[in-house]
Scaffold this motif. Structure first.
Motif, PDB file in Angstrom:
ATOM      1  N   PRO A 189       3.203  -4.161  -3.283  1.00  0.00           N
ATOM      2  CA  PRO A 189       3.762  -4.021  -4.633  1.00  0.00           C
ATOM      3  C   PRO A 189       3.403  -5.180  -5.566  1.00  0.00           C
ATOM      4  O   PRO A 189       3.315  -4.992  -6.777  1.00  0.00           O
ATOM      5  N   VAL A 190       3.208  -6.379  -5.002  1.00  0.00           N
ATOM      6  CA  VAL A 190       2.799  -7.523  -5.821  1.00  0.00           C
ATOM      7  C   VAL A 190       1.340  -7.362  -6.228  1.00  0.00           C
ATOM      8  O   VAL A 190       0.975  -7.569  -7.393  1.00  0.00           O
ATOM      9  N   LEU A 191       0.496  -7.000  -5.274  1.00  0.00           N
ATOM     10  CA  LEU A 191      -0.928  -6.806  -5.570  1.00  0.00           C
ATOM     11  C   LEU A 191      -1.134  -5.689  -6.586  1.00  0.00           C
ATOM     12  O   LEU A 191      -2.033  -5.755  -7.424  1.00  0.00           O
ATOM     13  N   ASP A 192      -0.293  -4.658  -6.522  1.00  0.00           N
ATOM     14  CA  ASP A 192      -0.410  -3.515  -7.432  1.00  0.00           C
ATOM     15  C   ASP A 192       0.253  -3.759  -8.791  1.00  0.00           C
ATOM     16  O   ASP A 192       0.133  -2.924  -9.696  1.00  0.00           O
ATOM     17  N   GLY A 193       1.001  -4.865  -8.908  1.00  0.00           N
ATOM     18  CA  GLY A 193       1.690  -5.144 -10.159  1.00  0.00           C
ATOM     19  C   GLY A 193       3.013  -4.423 -10.314  1.00  0.00           C
ATOM     20  O   GLY A 193       3.594  -4.413 -11.404  1.00  0.00           O
ATOM     21  N   ALA A 194       3.525  -3.822  -9.238  1.00  0.00           N
ATOM     22  CA  ALA A 194       4.788  -3.085  -9.317  1.00  0.00           C
ATOM     23  C   ALA A 194       6.009  -3.976  -9.109  1.00  0.00           C
ATOM     24  O   ALA A 194       7.130  -3.585  -9.438  1.00  0.00           O
TER      25      ALA A 194
END
Length: 242
Positions: free
Chosen positions: A104-109
């Motif tokens: 979720p951090v890598l995806d910006g969520a």
């Protein structure tokens, strides 16, 4: 396979605070996701932890000042990847599950993701530690409004955003201070479940009532901190790419 060169870019750095974890290190390092870099922070081990970690390809950082927070922060400052994960080095948590935490951090969520521990056996999480965790979750909700279930040691966030939080605790309060200051800054904080197994060796913190009490004391001091006057938002920190 883990990245061994501190100068080579890696998509994610994994900080592993380490104090006498020679027995657990081979399993832990073998489970680091391929291409990610393991940063083992030797916090004054008297066994062969540092040599084992180095021999298995990890980047080893020495932090002579004792304290969980001191080790974590030394790893954070040594990291170079955009996203940094933290994970205990005692084999209680499986590093192979880190992509589900960092995703979720890598995806910006999300800005900060915590692994909510789900014990696989009763002995994985002593009763006194569970009770302390329940009380801590209540205090976190009271202080920040975040409805968390666990102050999970497996977590992920962007490196520059974490550095901008200016974390100062160098003992047991470090993980909590990260969450509190992130909440004060308006970060999106999320949880995802991860299995929690009996650790290899004895815990330096929650293995005893006294250790647990000292941790709770450190964390109460963090909860008593006043919010920063002008906190830095993860969404506006330079270098986050968002």
């Amino acid at each position: 396979m883990i990245e061994t060169s501190p100068s080579s870019p890696a998509p994610v750095d994994v900080v592993l605070p380490c104090l006498d974890e020679a027995a657990a290190l081979p399993w832990v390092l073998d489970r680091i996701p391929s291409g990610w870099r393991a940063i083992v922070v030797d916090n004054g081990s008297t066994d062969s932890s540092a040599d084992i970690a180095r021999g298995l390809g990890a980047h080893v950082v020495r932090e002579p000042r004792r304290g969980f927070g001191a080790a974590c922060h030394a790893g954070l400052t040594a990291a170079t990847a955009d996203v940094v994960c933290f994970c205990d080095c005692d084999a209680s948590l499986d590093p192979a599950l880190l992509p589900s935490v960092a995703g979720p951090v890598l995806d910006g969520a999300a800005d900060l993701v915590l692994g909510r521990r789900r014990p696989v056996t009763r002995r994985a999480w002593p009763l006194h530690a569970r009770l302390a965790n329940l009380e801590l979750a209540r205090l976190i909700r009271q202080r920040t409004g975040l409805r968390l279930h666990d102050l999970g040691p497996m977590r992920a966030a962007r490196r520059e955003s974490l550095l901008a939080l200016d974390l100062t605790d160098r003992r047991s309060g470090y993980p909590l201070q990260m969450v509190v200051r992130a909440a004060d800054a308006g970060w999106r904080v999320a949880e995802t479940e991860v299995p929690y197994r009996p650790r290899t060796g004895r815990s330096k913190v929650t293995g005893t009532w006294l250790g647990t009490w000292h941790a709770v004391r450190d964390m109460r001091a963090v909860l008593a901190e006043r919010p920063a006057a002008a906190p830095v938002s993860a969404a506006t920190t330079p270098g986050t790419g968002r």
